[in-house]
Motif scaffolding. Structure first.
Motif, PDB file in Angstrom:
ATOM      1  N   PHE A   1       0.833  -1.256  -0.055  1.00 46.89           N
ATOM      2  CA  PHE A   1       0.191   0.132   0.102  1.00 46.89           C
ATOM      3  C   PHE A   1       1.062   1.241   0.018  1.00 46.89           C
TER       4      PHE A   1
ATOM      5  N   THR B   1      -2.603   1.985  -5.119  1.00 49.83           N
ATOM      6  CA  THR B   1      -3.785   2.313  -4.240  1.00 49.83           C
ATOM      7  C   THR B   1      -4.486   3.520  -4.951  1.00 49.83           C
TER       8      THR B   1
ATOM      9  N   LEU C   1      -8.242   2.412  -4.620  1.00 48.25           N
ATOM     10  CA  LEU C   1      -8.845   2.045  -3.420  1.00 48.25           C
ATOM     11  C   LEU C   1      -9.328   3.228  -2.480  1.00 48.25           C
TER      12      LEU C   1
ATOM     13  N   TYR D   1      -4.276  -0.198   7.968  1.00 46.92           N
ATOM     14  CA  TYR D   1      -3.726  -1.400   7.329  1.00 46.92           C
ATOM     15  C   TYR D   1      -3.291  -2.216   8.239  1.00 46.92           C
TER      16      TYR D   1
ATOM     17  N   VAL E   1      -5.467  -6.607  -4.815  1.00 49.90           N
ATOM     18  CA  VAL E   1      -4.478  -5.601  -4.993  1.00 49.90           C
ATOM     19  C   VAL E   1      -3.182  -6.257  -5.168  1.00 49.90           C
TER      20      VAL E   1
END
Length: 166
Positions: free
Chosen positions: A27, A33, A36, A44, A94
């Motif tokens: 991330f 990201t 997202l 996280y 992801v």
């Protein structure tokens, strides 16, 4: 360590407790990201702790994706009860940028969709994407998901996809 799926290209498995930094590293790339929801670094860390608890409880969760050839970390995928309709499973993934455009997303999406049907009694699996995330929308349609009317979540319009148990 529980392996959910393995092929000549990828392994989808539980994260190990010592892999928190591996999970968090995913991330740090703004391109990864981009589509997202905004999430804090603290959230996280909470997500990682929650996934370890989910493994113990044998719940749906988030899992690690590794390259089957060299064990390089590719990304993570998720299957969870859909917050907007608890009769559905929501999936997502992801991937780190190095693995974009290599067919990995399609394989992961297909594997996690099958896992969801095989391990729950739910009849529908759904996925949502940012309206601009055409790549993920194409992956979902390639795997057999049908595009539904857009979904509004937190005043944001999202592309909404569903596939039914076969």
């Amino acid at each position: 360590m529980n392996i959910l799926y393995q092929s000549p290209k990828i392994i989808i498995r539980e994260f190990l407790p010592q892999e928190q930094q591996t999970f968090l590293s995913l991330f740090k790339d703004n391109e990864v990201t981009k589509y997202l929801p905004d999430t804090s670094p603290e959230r996280y860390i909470e997500m990682f702790n929650e996934l370890l608890e989910n493994y113990e409880k044998k719940n749906l969760s988030r899992w690690a994706i590794f390259n089957a050839i060299d064990n390089d970390f590719i990304g993570m995928c998720v299957a969870r009860i859909f917050v907007h309709n608890t009769n559905q499973i929501e999936i997502g993934y992801v991937l780190s940028r190095d693995y974009w455009g290599k067919g990995i997303a399609t394989e992961v999406c297909n594997a996690i969709m099958h896992y969801s049907f095989e391990n729950t009694d739910k009849k529908e699996v759904v996925a949502i994407t940012d309206l601009d995330n055409i790549g993920s929308q194409n992956v979902l349609q390639k795997v057999g998901f049908k595009r539904l009317n857009n979904l509004i979540r937190n005043e944001e319009e999202l592309a909404y996809f569903m596939i039914e148990r076969f």
